[in-house]
Design an enzyme around this catalytic site. Structure first.
Site, mmCIF file in Angstrom:
data_model
loop_
_atom_site.group_PDB
_atom_site.id
_atom_site.type_symbol
_atom_site.label_atom_id
_atom_site.label_comp_id
_atom_site.label_asym_id
_atom_site.label_seq_id
_atom_site.Cartn_x
_atom_site.Cartn_y
_atom_site.Cartn_z
ATOM 1 N N SER A 139 2.678 -8.253 -9.321
ATOM 2 C CA SER A 139 1.449 -8.110 -10.097
ATOM 3 C C SER A 139 1.416 -9.132 -11.349
ATOM 4 C CB SER A 139 1.506 -6.664 -10.538
ATOM 5 O OG SER A 139 2.758 -6.183 -10.720
ATOM 6 N N HIS A 147 -2.086 -10.094 -3.955
ATOM 7 C CA HIS A 147 -1.924 -9.056 -4.606
ATOM 8 C C HIS A 147 -3.026 -8.059 -4.350
ATOM 9 C CE1 HIS A 147 -2.106 -7.455 -9.077
ATOM 10 N NE2 HIS A 147 -1.425 -6.801 -8.245
HETATM 11 N N1 CAA Z 1 -4.549 6.576 -0.326
HETATM 12 C C1 CAA Z 1 -5.597 6.407 0.465
HETATM 13 N N2 CAA Z 1 -6.972 7.008 0.266
HETATM 14 C C2 CAA Z 1 -7.113 7.399 -1.093
HETATM 15 C C3 CAA Z 1 -6.163 7.580 -1.980
HETATM 16 C C4 CAA Z 1 -4.641 6.986 -1.602
HETATM 17 N N3 CAA Z 1 -3.680 7.236 -2.382
HETATM 18 N N4 CAA Z 1 -6.483 8.212 -3.198
HETATM 19 C C5 CAA Z 1 -7.677 8.364 -2.852
HETATM 20 N N5 CAA Z 1 -8.139 7.923 -1.491
HETATM 21 C C6 CAA Z 1 -9.284 8.187 -0.980
HETATM 22 C C7 CAA Z 1 -9.840 9.368 -0.674
HETATM 23 O O1 CAA Z 1 -9.160 9.918 0.642
HETATM 24 C C8 CAA Z 1 -11.356 9.480 -0.617
HETATM 25 O O2 CAA Z 1 -11.850 8.834 0.665
HETATM 26 P P1 CAA Z 1 -13.145 9.150 1.359
HETATM 27 O O3 CAA Z 1 -14.220 8.525 0.587
HETATM 28 O O4 CAA Z 1 -13.162 8.434 2.619
HETATM 29 O O5 CAA Z 1 -13.370 10.657 1.373
HETATM 30 C C9 CAA Z 1 -11.789 8.152 -1.667
HETATM 31 O O6 CAA Z 1 -10.367 7.614 -1.732
HETATM 32 C C10 CAA Z 1 -12.090 8.991 -3.021
HETATM 33 O O7 CAA Z 1 -11.057 9.652 -3.477
HETATM 34 P P2 CAA Z 1 -11.268 11.015 -4.356
HETATM 35 O O8 CAA Z 1 -12.502 11.712 -4.007
HETATM 36 O O9 CAA Z 1 -10.076 11.726 -3.970
HETATM 37 O O10 CAA Z 1 -11.136 10.825 -5.669
HETATM 38 P P3 CAA Z 1 -12.016 9.690 -6.470
HETATM 39 O O11 CAA Z 1 -13.386 9.553 -6.152
HETATM 40 O O12 CAA Z 1 -11.770 9.854 -7.898
HETATM 41 O O13 CAA Z 1 -11.151 8.240 -6.226
HETATM 42 C C11 CAA Z 1 -9.495 6.727 -6.892
HETATM 43 C C12 CAA Z 1 -9.898 7.986 -6.461
HETATM 44 C C13 CAA Z 1 -10.144 5.744 -5.663
HETATM 45 C C14 CAA Z 1 -8.164 6.402 -7.153
HETATM 46 C C15 CAA Z 1 -10.384 6.160 -7.985
HETATM 47 O O14 CAA Z 1 -10.126 7.035 -9.076
HETATM 48 C C16 CAA Z 1 -10.367 4.623 -8.547
HETATM 49 O O15 CAA Z 1 -10.955 3.867 -8.081
HETATM 50 N N6 CAA Z 1 -9.401 4.507 -9.488
HETATM 51 C C17 CAA Z 1 -9.188 3.176 -10.221
HETATM 52 C C18 CAA Z 1 -8.191 2.707 -9.386
HETATM 53 C C19 CAA Z 1 -7.799 1.249 -9.909
HETATM 54 O O16 CAA Z 1 -8.294 0.644 -10.713
HETATM 55 N N7 CAA Z 1 -6.696 0.655 -9.211
HETATM 56 C C20 CAA Z 1 -6.267 -0.628 -9.452
HETATM 57 C C21 CAA Z 1 -4.842 -0.369 -10.202
HETATM 58 S S1 CAA Z 1 -4.263 -1.912 -10.765
HETATM 59 C C22 CAA Z 1 -3.468 -2.393 -9.463
HETATM 60 O O17 CAA Z 1 -3.092 -1.787 -8.512
HETATM 61 C C23 CAA Z 1 -2.867 -3.903 -9.724
HETATM 62 C C24 CAA Z 1 -1.544 -3.843 -10.352
HETATM 63 O O18 CAA Z 1 -1.088 -4.884 -10.276
HETATM 64 C C25 CAA Z 1 -0.838 -2.893 -11.599
#
Ligand code: CAA
Length: 297
Positions: A133, A154
Protein backbone atom coordinates in the site's frame (compact mmCIF):
# COMPACT_ATOMS: atom_id res chain seq x y z
CA UNK A 1 9.49 21.73 -6.98
CA UNK A 2 6.99 20.35 -9.44
CA UNK A 3 7.85 16.94 -10.76
CA UNK A 4 6.87 15.99 -14.25
CA UNK A 5 5.75 12.46 -14.23
CA UNK A 6 3.57 10.44 -16.53
CA UNK A 7 6.46 9.63 -18.85
CA UNK A 8 5.39 8.40 -22.22
CA UNK A 9 5.79 4.63 -22.22
CA UNK A 10 5.95 2.38 -25.20
CA UNK A 11 2.94 0.14 -25.44
CA UNK A 12 3.93 -3.41 -24.52
CA UNK A 13 2.77 -6.87 -25.57
CA UNK A 14 0.32 -8.56 -23.22
CA UNK A 15 1.62 -11.82 -21.76
CA UNK A 16 -0.81 -14.69 -21.40
CA UNK A 17 -1.55 -15.53 -17.76
CA UNK A 18 -3.18 -18.83 -16.84
CA UNK A 19 -1.95 -19.55 -13.32
CA UNK A 20 -2.04 -16.77 -10.76
CA UNK A 21 -0.10 -17.02 -7.50
CA UNK A 22 -1.08 -15.11 -4.37
CA UNK A 23 1.27 -14.79 -1.40
CA UNK A 24 -0.58 -14.15 1.85
CA UNK A 25 -4.03 -15.47 2.74
CA UNK A 26 -5.14 -12.58 4.97
CA UNK A 27 -8.04 -10.30 4.13
CA UNK A 28 -6.30 -8.81 1.07
CA UNK A 29 -4.69 -12.01 -0.25
CA UNK A 30 -7.86 -14.08 0.08
CA UNK A 31 -9.92 -11.32 -1.57
CA UNK A 32 -7.45 -11.18 -4.47
CA UNK A 33 -7.51 -14.98 -4.81
CA UNK A 34 -11.31 -14.89 -4.89
CA UNK A 35 -11.59 -12.31 -7.68
CA UNK A 36 -8.80 -14.00 -9.66
CA UNK A 37 -10.53 -17.40 -9.46
CA UNK A 38 -13.87 -15.79 -10.33
CA UNK A 39 -12.24 -14.40 -13.49
CA UNK A 40 -11.37 -17.95 -14.58
CA UNK A 41 -7.71 -18.05 -13.55
CA UNK A 42 -6.16 -21.06 -11.84
CA UNK A 43 -5.04 -19.75 -8.44
CA UNK A 44 -2.42 -20.91 -5.95
CA UNK A 45 -2.74 -19.18 -2.58
CA UNK A 46 0.24 -19.44 -0.25
CA UNK A 47 0.85 -18.54 3.38
CA UNK A 48 3.38 -19.60 5.98
CA UNK A 49 1.01 -21.86 7.93
CA UNK A 50 -1.77 -24.19 6.80
CA UNK A 51 -4.17 -22.66 9.35
CA UNK A 52 -3.71 -19.22 7.73
CA UNK A 53 -4.43 -20.64 4.27
CA UNK A 54 -7.43 -22.55 5.63
CA UNK A 55 -8.79 -19.39 7.25
CA UNK A 56 -8.38 -17.50 3.97
CA UNK A 57 -10.16 -20.22 2.01
CA UNK A 58 -12.96 -20.35 4.59
CA UNK A 59 -13.43 -16.58 4.12
CA UNK A 60 -13.65 -16.99 0.34
CA UNK A 61 -16.16 -19.82 0.74
CA UNK A 62 -18.27 -17.69 3.12
CA UNK A 63 -18.23 -14.74 0.70
CA UNK A 64 -19.25 -16.89 -2.25
CA UNK A 65 -21.96 -18.57 -0.20
CA UNK A 66 -23.35 -15.15 0.78
CA UNK A 67 -23.40 -14.08 -2.87
CA UNK A 68 -25.13 -17.36 -3.75
CA UNK A 69 -27.71 -16.90 -0.99
CA UNK A 70 -28.56 -13.50 -2.47
CA UNK A 71 -29.23 -15.25 -5.77
CA UNK A 72 -26.29 -13.55 -7.48
CA UNK A 73 -24.20 -16.69 -8.05
CA UNK A 74 -25.21 -20.20 -9.13
CA UNK A 75 -24.12 -23.14 -6.96
CA UNK A 76 -22.19 -24.70 -9.88
CA UNK A 77 -20.31 -21.45 -10.48
CA UNK A 78 -19.42 -21.21 -6.79
CA UNK A 79 -18.02 -24.74 -6.95
CA UNK A 80 -16.11 -23.98 -10.15
CA UNK A 81 -14.52 -20.91 -8.55
CA UNK A 82 -13.49 -22.86 -5.44
CA UNK A 83 -12.13 -25.72 -7.57
CA UNK A 84 -9.76 -23.26 -9.28
CA UNK A 85 -8.04 -22.43 -5.97
CA UNK A 86 -5.16 -24.58 -4.73
CA UNK A 87 -3.51 -23.90 -1.39
CA UNK A 88 0.18 -23.97 -0.53
CA UNK A 89 2.56 -23.39 2.37
CA UNK A 90 5.70 -23.83 0.29
CA UNK A 91 6.90 -20.90 -1.82
CA UNK A 92 8.48 -23.28 -4.34
CA UNK A 93 4.88 -24.08 -5.46
CA UNK A 94 4.99 -20.67 -7.15
CA UNK A 95 7.12 -22.33 -9.84
CA UNK A 96 3.76 -23.24 -11.46
CA UNK A 97 2.50 -19.64 -11.62
CA UNK A 98 2.97 -17.16 -14.47
CA UNK A 99 1.99 -14.10 -12.47
CA UNK A 100 2.42 -13.71 -8.71
CA UNK A 101 0.97 -11.02 -6.49
CA UNK A 102 2.38 -10.66 -3.02
CA UNK A 103 -0.06 -9.57 -0.31
CA UNK A 104 1.95 -10.22 2.86
CA UNK A 105 2.16 -7.81 5.81
CA UNK A 106 3.14 -4.23 5.10
CA UNK A 107 6.69 -4.81 6.32
CA UNK A 108 9.75 -4.12 4.17
CA UNK A 109 11.91 -6.93 5.55
CA UNK A 110 9.19 -9.53 4.94
CA UNK A 111 8.50 -8.28 1.43
CA UNK A 112 12.19 -8.06 0.47
CA UNK A 113 12.82 -11.64 1.58
CA UNK A 114 9.73 -12.87 -0.27
CA UNK A 115 10.79 -11.20 -3.50
CA UNK A 116 14.31 -12.66 -3.21
CA UNK A 117 12.81 -16.13 -2.86
CA UNK A 118 10.19 -15.65 -5.59
CA UNK A 119 12.92 -14.45 -7.93
CA UNK A 120 14.75 -17.76 -7.38
CA UNK A 121 11.67 -19.96 -7.57
CA UNK A 122 9.70 -18.46 -10.47
CA UNK A 123 10.48 -18.88 -14.16
CA UNK A 124 12.20 -15.96 -15.89
CA UNK A 125 9.05 -14.74 -17.70
CA UNK A 126 6.98 -14.45 -14.52
CA UNK A 127 5.77 -11.03 -13.36
CA UNK A 128 6.11 -10.40 -9.64
CA UNK A 129 3.55 -7.88 -8.40
CA UNK A 130 3.18 -6.44 -4.93
CA UNK A 131 -0.06 -5.38 -3.28
CA UNK A 132 1.99 -3.01 -1.11
CA UNK A 133 0.00 0.00 0.00
CA UNK A 134 2.96 2.36 0.20
CA UNK A 135 6.43 0.81 -0.10
CA UNK A 136 8.19 2.07 -3.25
CA UNK A 137 8.15 -0.54 -6.02
CA UNK A 138 11.76 0.27 -6.96
CA UNK A 139 12.92 -0.75 -3.48
CA UNK A 140 11.07 -4.05 -3.76
CA UNK A 141 12.32 -4.64 -7.32
CA UNK A 142 15.92 -4.14 -6.20
CA UNK A 143 15.64 -7.47 -4.37
CA UNK A 144 15.23 -9.33 -7.66
CA UNK A 145 17.18 -9.83 -10.89
CA UNK A 146 14.06 -8.92 -12.87
CA UNK A 147 13.18 -5.32 -11.93
CA UNK A 148 11.52 -4.95 -15.36
CA UNK A 149 8.99 -7.57 -14.25
CA UNK A 150 8.20 -6.06 -10.86
CA UNK A 151 5.10 -3.86 -10.50
CA UNK A 152 2.63 -2.63 -7.88
CA UNK A 153 -0.88 -4.08 -8.10
CA UNK A 154 -2.70 -2.44 -5.24
CA UNK A 155 -6.19 -3.73 -4.52
CA UNK A 156 -8.59 -1.99 -2.13
CA UNK A 157 -10.31 -3.53 0.86
CA UNK A 158 -12.79 -5.29 0.69
CA UNK A 159 -11.33 -6.62 -2.55
CA UNK A 160 -14.47 -8.35 -3.91
CA UNK A 161 -16.41 -5.07 -3.60
CA UNK A 162 -14.00 -2.26 -4.48
CA UNK A 163 -13.56 -1.55 -8.20
CA UNK A 164 -10.15 0.10 -8.08
CA UNK A 165 -6.73 -1.43 -8.62
CA UNK A 166 -3.88 1.05 -8.40
CA UNK A 167 -1.09 -0.06 -10.76
CA UNK A 168 2.35 1.30 -9.96
CA UNK A 169 5.37 1.21 -12.24
CA UNK A 170 8.87 1.42 -10.82
CA UNK A 171 11.57 3.10 -12.89
CA UNK A 172 12.55 -0.23 -14.48
CA UNK A 173 9.05 -1.73 -14.99
CA UNK A 174 8.68 -2.73 -18.66
CA UNK A 175 5.76 -1.82 -20.94
CA UNK A 176 4.91 -5.55 -21.22
CA UNK A 177 4.68 -5.86 -17.44
CA UNK A 178 2.42 -2.79 -17.25
CA UNK A 179 0.09 -3.87 -20.07
CA UNK A 180 -0.20 -7.41 -18.72
CA UNK A 181 -1.07 -6.09 -15.26
CA UNK A 182 -3.63 -3.59 -16.56
CA UNK A 183 -5.23 -6.35 -18.61
CA UNK A 184 -5.33 -8.73 -15.63
CA UNK A 185 -6.98 -6.07 -13.46
CA UNK A 186 -9.67 -5.56 -16.13
CA UNK A 187 -10.13 -9.31 -16.44
CA UNK A 188 -10.84 -9.39 -12.70
CA UNK A 189 -13.60 -6.83 -13.32
CA UNK A 190 -11.58 -4.02 -11.76
CA UNK A 191 -10.78 -0.57 -13.06
CA UNK A 192 -7.05 0.12 -13.01
CA UNK A 193 -5.61 3.57 -12.33
CA UNK A 194 -1.88 4.20 -12.87
CA UNK A 195 0.33 5.81 -10.29
CA UNK A 196 4.03 6.52 -10.25
CA UNK A 197 6.45 5.29 -7.68
CA UNK A 198 6.32 7.67 -4.72
CA UNK A 199 5.58 6.68 -1.12
CA UNK A 200 1.87 5.96 -0.71
CA UNK A 201 1.32 6.30 -4.48
CA UNK A 202 -2.02 8.11 -5.04
CA UNK A 203 -4.53 6.24 -2.86
CA UNK A 204 -2.69 6.32 0.43
CA UNK A 205 -0.93 9.63 -0.16
CA UNK A 206 -4.42 11.13 0.06
CA UNK A 207 -6.38 8.68 2.24
CA UNK A 208 -3.97 8.12 5.12
CA UNK A 209 -3.27 11.77 5.98
CA UNK A 210 -7.06 12.19 6.19
CA UNK A 211 -7.38 9.21 8.53
CA UNK A 212 -4.38 10.41 10.58
CA UNK A 213 -6.01 13.85 10.89
CA UNK A 214 -9.21 12.19 12.13
CA UNK A 215 -7.11 10.43 14.80
CA UNK A 216 -5.58 13.81 15.73
CA UNK A 217 -9.13 15.22 16.07
CA UNK A 218 -9.90 12.44 18.54
CA UNK A 219 -6.53 12.92 20.32
CA UNK A 220 -7.05 16.67 20.69
CA UNK A 221 -10.66 16.19 21.83
CA UNK A 222 -12.13 18.06 18.85
CA UNK A 223 -14.88 15.45 18.75
CA UNK A 224 -15.89 11.98 19.84
CA UNK A 225 -15.13 9.05 17.51
CA UNK A 226 -18.84 8.90 16.60
CA UNK A 227 -19.06 12.62 15.81
CA UNK A 228 -15.85 12.58 13.77
CA UNK A 229 -17.16 9.67 11.70
CA UNK A 230 -20.64 11.17 11.39
CA UNK A 231 -19.20 14.45 10.06
CA UNK A 232 -17.32 12.65 7.31
CA UNK A 233 -20.13 10.22 6.50
CA UNK A 234 -23.03 12.64 6.36
CA UNK A 235 -21.09 15.81 5.60
CA UNK A 236 -18.86 14.43 2.87
CA UNK A 237 -20.87 11.39 1.77
CA UNK A 238 -18.10 8.95 2.59
CA UNK A 239 -19.47 5.39 2.87
CA UNK A 240 -17.88 5.05 6.30
CA UNK A 241 -16.16 7.45 8.71
CA UNK A 242 -12.35 7.64 8.78
CA UNK A 243 -12.01 5.97 12.20
CA UNK A 244 -14.25 3.06 11.20
CA UNK A 245 -12.30 2.81 7.94
CA UNK A 246 -9.00 2.75 9.88
CA UNK A 247 -10.39 -0.19 11.86
CA UNK A 248 -11.26 -1.94 8.58
CA UNK A 249 -7.81 -1.34 7.07
CA UNK A 250 -6.01 -2.32 10.29
CA UNK A 251 -4.36 0.25 12.56
CA UNK A 252 -0.96 -1.43 12.18
CA UNK A 253 -1.23 -1.03 8.41
CA UNK A 254 -2.32 2.61 8.83
CA UNK A 255 0.70 3.28 11.06
CA UNK A 256 3.06 1.51 8.66
CA UNK A 257 1.77 3.63 5.76
CA UNK A 258 2.10 6.88 7.76
CA UNK A 259 5.68 5.91 8.67
CA UNK A 260 6.46 5.24 5.00
CA UNK A 261 5.03 8.64 4.01
CA UNK A 262 6.88 10.38 6.85
CA UNK A 263 10.24 8.76 6.15
CA UNK A 264 9.91 8.65 2.37
CA UNK A 265 8.79 12.24 1.87
CA UNK A 266 10.64 13.73 4.85
CA UNK A 267 7.84 16.17 5.61
CA UNK A 268 6.60 16.55 9.22
CA UNK A 269 3.04 16.92 8.00
CA UNK A 270 3.02 13.12 7.65
CA UNK A 271 3.96 12.37 11.29
CA UNK A 272 1.70 9.63 12.67
CA UNK A 273 -0.60 10.71 15.49
CA UNK A 274 0.73 9.50 18.89
CA UNK A 275 -2.71 8.03 19.62
CA UNK A 276 -2.44 5.79 16.54
CA UNK A 277 0.94 4.57 17.78
CA UNK A 278 -0.48 3.89 21.26
CA UNK A 279 -3.36 1.83 19.88
CA UNK A 280 -1.00 -0.27 17.79
CA UNK A 281 1.37 -0.77 20.75
CA UNK A 282 -1.62 -1.93 22.82
CA UNK A 283 -2.49 -4.49 20.14
CA UNK A 284 -5.71 -2.63 19.29
CA UNK A 285 -5.46 -3.14 15.55
CA UNK A 286 -9.10 -2.72 14.52
CA UNK A 287 -11.56 -5.31 13.30
CA UNK A 288 -9.01 -8.08 13.03
CA UNK A 289 -8.30 -8.02 16.79
CA UNK A 290 -11.87 -7.13 17.82
CA UNK A 291 -10.83 -3.69 19.08
CA UNK A 292 -9.64 -0.50 17.48
CA UNK A 293 -11.44 2.83 17.64
CA UNK A 294 -14.58 0.70 17.99
CA UNK A 295 -15.20 -2.70 19.56
CA UNK A 296 -16.27 -5.65 17.41
CA UNK A 297 -17.96 -8.89 18.38
N1 CAA B 1 -16.16 -9.02 1.47
C1 CAA B 1 -17.01 -9.22 0.44
N2 CAA B 1 -18.14 -8.48 0.25
C2 CAA B 1 -18.40 -7.53 1.17
C3 CAA B 1 -17.58 -7.27 2.26
C4 CAA B 1 -16.40 -8.07 2.39
N3 CAA B 1 -15.54 -7.89 3.39
N4 CAA B 1 -18.10 -6.25 2.98
C5 CAA B 1 -19.24 -5.89 2.35
N5 CAA B 1 -19.41 -6.66 1.25
C6 CAA B 1 -20.51 -6.57 0.26
C7 CAA B 1 -21.83 -6.93 0.89
O1 CAA B 1 -22.05 -8.34 0.82
C8 CAA B 1 -22.81 -6.17 0.01
O2 CAA B 1 -23.00 -6.86 -1.21
P1 CAA B 1 -24.38 -6.75 -2.07
O3 CAA B 1 -24.46 -5.34 -2.57
O4 CAA B 1 -24.19 -7.74 -3.17
O5 CAA B 1 -25.49 -7.09 -1.13
C9 CAA B 1 -22.05 -4.88 -0.32
O6 CAA B 1 -20.65 -5.19 -0.12
C10 CAA B 1 -22.43 -3.73 0.59
O7 CAA B 1 -22.22 -4.16 1.93
P2 CAA B 1 -23.16 -3.77 3.18
O8 CAA B 1 -24.55 -3.53 2.68
O9 CAA B 1 -22.97 -4.79 4.25
O10 CAA B 1 -22.52 -2.47 3.80
P3 CAA B 1 -22.20 -1.10 3.14
O11 CAA B 1 -23.16 -0.71 2.07
O12 CAA B 1 -21.97 -0.21 4.29
O13 CAA B 1 -20.80 -1.36 2.41
C11 CAA B 1 -18.44 -1.24 2.40
C12 CAA B 1 -19.68 -1.84 3.08
C13 CAA B 1 -18.38 -1.75 0.97
C14 CAA B 1 -17.25 -1.73 3.19
C15 CAA B 1 -18.58 0.31 2.40
O14 CAA B 1 -18.78 0.77 3.70
C16 CAA B 1 -17.37 1.01 1.83
O15 CAA B 1 -17.21 1.14 0.63
N6 CAA B 1 -16.46 1.47 2.73
C17 CAA B 1 -15.22 2.13 2.33
C18 CAA B 1 -14.21 1.12 1.94
C19 CAA B 1 -12.91 1.75 1.54
O16 CAA B 1 -12.73 2.95 1.53
N7 CAA B 1 -11.97 0.89 1.17
C20 CAA B 1 -10.64 1.32 0.83
C21 CAA B 1 -9.76 1.16 2.01
S1 CAA B 1 -8.15 1.69 1.66
C22 CAA B 1 -7.42 0.37 1.04
O17 CAA B 1 -7.90 -0.71 0.98
C23 CAA B 1 -6.06 0.63 0.56
C24 CAA B 1 -4.97 0.59 1.52
O18 CAA B 1 -3.86 0.33 1.08
C25 CAA B 1 -5.10 0.92 2.94
Amino acid sequence: MAVRFNRARKKGEIMEVKTFGVIGAGQMGSGIAQVAAASGLAVIINDIKQEFVDRGLAGITRNLQRTMDKGKLAAEEKNRILARIKTSTDLSDMAAADFVVEAASENEAIKFKLFQTLDEVCAAHVILASNTSSIPIGRIAANTRRPDKVIGMHFMNPVPVMKLVEVICGLATSPETLETTLELARRMDKTPARANDYPGFIANRILLPMINEAVFCLYHGVGTREDIDTVMKLGMNHPMGPLALADLIGLDTCLAIMNTLYQGLGDPKYRPCPLLRQYVEAGWLGRKTGKGFYTYE
